[in-house]
Design an enzyme around this catalytic site. Structure first.
Site, mmCIF file in Angstrom:
data_model
loop_
_atom_site.group_PDB
_atom_site.id
_atom_site.type_symbol
_atom_site.label_atom_id
_atom_site.label_comp_id
_atom_site.label_asym_id
_atom_site.label_seq_id
_atom_site.Cartn_x
_atom_site.Cartn_y
_atom_site.Cartn_z
ATOM 1 N N TRP A 141 0.732 -1.093 -0.683
ATOM 2 C CA TRP A 141 0.207 0.067 -0.221
ATOM 3 C C TRP A 141 0.967 1.756 -0.162
ATOM 4 O O TRP A 141 -0.067 2.611 -0.186
ATOM 5 C CB TRP A 141 -1.220 0.090 0.969
ATOM 6 C CG TRP A 141 -0.310 -0.162 2.523
ATOM 7 C CD1 TRP A 141 0.406 0.387 3.504
ATOM 8 C CD2 TRP A 141 0.219 -1.485 2.597
ATOM 9 N NE1 TRP A 141 0.935 -0.664 4.449
ATOM 10 C CE2 TRP A 141 0.222 -1.776 4.276
ATOM 11 C CE3 TRP A 141 -0.780 -2.748 2.759
ATOM 12 C CZ2 TRP A 141 0.736 -2.929 5.256
ATOM 13 C CZ3 TRP A 141 -0.965 -4.118 3.214
ATOM 14 C CH2 TRP A 141 -0.239 -4.307 4.545
ATOM 15 N N GLU A 192 -5.815 0.452 5.995
ATOM 16 C CA GLU A 192 -5.497 1.286 7.094
ATOM 17 C C GLU A 192 -6.998 0.067 7.975
ATOM 18 O O GLU A 192 -6.513 0.065 9.126
ATOM 19 C CB GLU A 192 -5.744 2.611 7.152
ATOM 20 C CG GLU A 192 -4.260 3.406 6.989
ATOM 21 C CD GLU A 192 -3.636 2.896 8.007
ATOM 22 O OE1 GLU A 192 -3.408 2.177 8.595
ATOM 23 O OE2 GLU A 192 -2.555 3.428 7.480
ATOM 24 N N TYR A 210 -14.219 -8.747 12.496
ATOM 25 C CA TYR A 210 -15.068 -7.553 12.517
ATOM 26 C C TYR A 210 -15.298 -7.489 11.047
ATOM 27 O O TYR A 210 -15.075 -6.565 10.778
ATOM 28 C CB TYR A 210 -13.651 -6.760 13.144
ATOM 29 C CG TYR A 210 -13.769 -7.190 14.702
ATOM 30 C CD1 TYR A 210 -14.714 -6.360 15.750
ATOM 31 C CD2 TYR A 210 -12.341 -7.174 14.534
ATOM 32 C CE1 TYR A 210 -14.486 -6.242 16.887
ATOM 33 C CE2 TYR A 210 -12.317 -6.979 16.292
ATOM 34 C CZ TYR A 210 -12.990 -6.955 17.063
ATOM 35 O OH TYR A 210 -13.151 -6.617 18.856
ATOM 36 N N TYR A 219 -8.660 8.350 13.769
ATOM 37 C CA TYR A 219 -7.253 7.124 13.553
ATOM 38 C C TYR A 219 -7.463 6.737 11.844
ATOM 39 O O TYR A 219 -6.603 7.794 11.713
ATOM 40 C CB TYR A 219 -6.819 6.411 14.367
ATOM 41 C CG TYR A 219 -6.151 5.179 13.670
ATOM 42 C CD1 TYR A 219 -4.564 5.414 14.019
ATOM 43 C CD2 TYR A 219 -6.129 4.948 12.536
ATOM 44 C CE1 TYR A 219 -3.806 5.316 12.861
ATOM 45 C CE2 TYR A 219 -4.679 3.874 12.002
ATOM 46 C CZ TYR A 219 -4.295 4.183 12.087
ATOM 47 O OH TYR A 219 -2.980 3.744 11.224
ATOM 48 N N ASP A 266 -2.625 5.764 16.546
ATOM 49 C CA ASP A 266 -3.445 4.335 16.453
ATOM 50 C C ASP A 266 -2.735 4.008 18.056
ATOM 51 O O ASP A 266 -1.519 4.894 18.573
ATOM 52 C CB ASP A 266 -3.153 3.411 15.592
ATOM 53 C CG ASP A 266 -1.715 3.202 15.564
ATOM 54 O OD1 ASP A 266 -0.166 4.186 16.046
ATOM 55 O OD2 ASP A 266 -1.077 2.205 14.819
#
Ligand code: SF4
Length: 361
Positions: free
Chosen positions: A32, A45, A90, A128, A146
């Protein structure tokens, strides 16, 4: 050292310069970083909130190959999205990615806005991530704080405030923002803070102060006990829950059901399960209540899965059924692996579906 209005001291003079110079020599290669468009920075991220850099790389590469831009993400089928995300956990974050992509298509011409306030209003983009996108992709003078950056900063200024408190995080961001550069240096500085936390000022064990570019400015190093920082209040105990997992087998297929659209593991597929442990008789009763004629019941593996605030201690039961009840979706092991997003909480049984089916047939 100057106080910032909160009890978090301001960033020592020269720290940003030292970090930038160190980063130019020590930046690691990451996919990235090669093409830091806002889409790619955003995606990376969000993934890095889930897992370590090395673990995230294959997911990231697969994701951008399949969904190379905001438009592709906005129109992806939910099943495909969940498969791309499977293993990261998640899943609500994956859903938020798509929701945000749809908003970007509708209101921002398919691009992330170069405005930190507008970024923060998008689903799944908090302080963040907004700071990371704003600085790395748009060169805005915004820090991205973070856990890594917090730890390094609290050591650097030898601050004893509770690092877990939201007001501490806000105060650190505010302290950094005051001396943040703009342009290309903003993005490099954001990455330098993160990189130092990941490779030098590490969380567990002893930080590698002997190779740290901030050593000469560091309060924790001067105290002689850098590992005593940051200071945190003890975490609340995780709630342990007992669950019974029912592995219903019929004609070489296994029963799945979909979880509710809200809450833990929302909308994902699972083997039917209920809270509490059951003995064999209670398992048979449960199956009957689901309209199932039971041929055989055998105890299967136990397993434990830890979420952030809850832990599932699970006991599995294999149930051979005479007919496939319409209460469930039935799928072969190959279909379950290829077509259904079953979360890793159930991997103990998911990884050996063939032998489970074979055992009972
Ligand atoms: Fe962390 Fe040590 Fe560097 Fe201070 S000198 S920032 S404690 S690695």
């Amino acid at each position: 050292m100057v106080k910032t209005g909160s009890s978090v001291p301001s960033c020592p003079e020269g720290a940003h310069e030292a970090l930038l110079s160190w980063f130019s020599q020590n930046a690691r290669t990451m996919p990235w970083r090669e093409d830091p468009t806002s889409y790619r920075v955003w995606l990376s991220e969000i993934m890095l909130q889930q897992t370590r850099i090395e673990a995230a790389m294959p997911y990231y590469l697969r994701f951008v190959k399949e969904l190379p831009d905001v438009a592709a993400l906005a129109s992806v089928e939910d099943g495909v999205l969940m498969k791309l995300w499977q293993g990261l956990g998640y899943y609500s974050r994956a859903r938020n990615l798509k929701k945000t992509a749809q908003i970007l298509m509708q209101d921002f011409g398919g691009n992330l806005p170069a405005d930190v306030e507008a970024l923060r209003k998008l689903p799944g983009i908090g302080e963040y991530t907004a700071g990371a996108i704003a600085s790395i992709s748009f060169g805005l003078p915004e820090p991205a704080v973070d856990g890594n950056v917090l730890r390094v900063y609290m050591r650097l200024v030898a601050c004893t405030e509770d690092v877990m408190a939201q007001k501490t995080r806000r105060a650190v961001a505010e302290a950094l923002r005051r001396s943040y550069p703009s342009g290309e240096a903003a993005g490099r500085l954001t990455q330098a803070w993160m990189e130092l936390g990941e490779t030098v000022c590490v969380p567990n064990g002893t930080p590698k102060c002997e190779i740290c570019p901030l050593q000469g400015l560091c309060g924790a190093f001067r105290c002689g006990h850098p590992e005593r920082y940051p200071v945190r209040t003890p975490a609340k105990a995780r709630r342990a829950e007992e669950r019974t997992v029912f592995l219903l087998c019929c004609d070489g297929k296994i029963a799945l059901r979909r979880r509710p659209e809200n809450g833990l593991l929302a909308g994902l597929w699972e083997f039917p399960n209920e809270s509490g442990y059951r003995d064999e008789e209670a398992v048979r009763c449960w199956a009957l209540s689901q309209g199932i004629t039971v041929l055989d019941v055998v105890a299967a593996e136990k397993s434990r899965h830890i979420f952030s605030h809850i832990e599932w201690n699970m006991e599995g039961w294999l149930i051979r059924c005479a007919t496939c009840s319409e209460n469930f979706t039935w799928a072969t092991p190959a279909q379950i692996r290829g077509e259904y997003a079953v979360p890793s909480a159930f991997r103990t049984w998911k990884n050996r579906l063939e032998s489970l089916v074979g055992y009972l047939n």
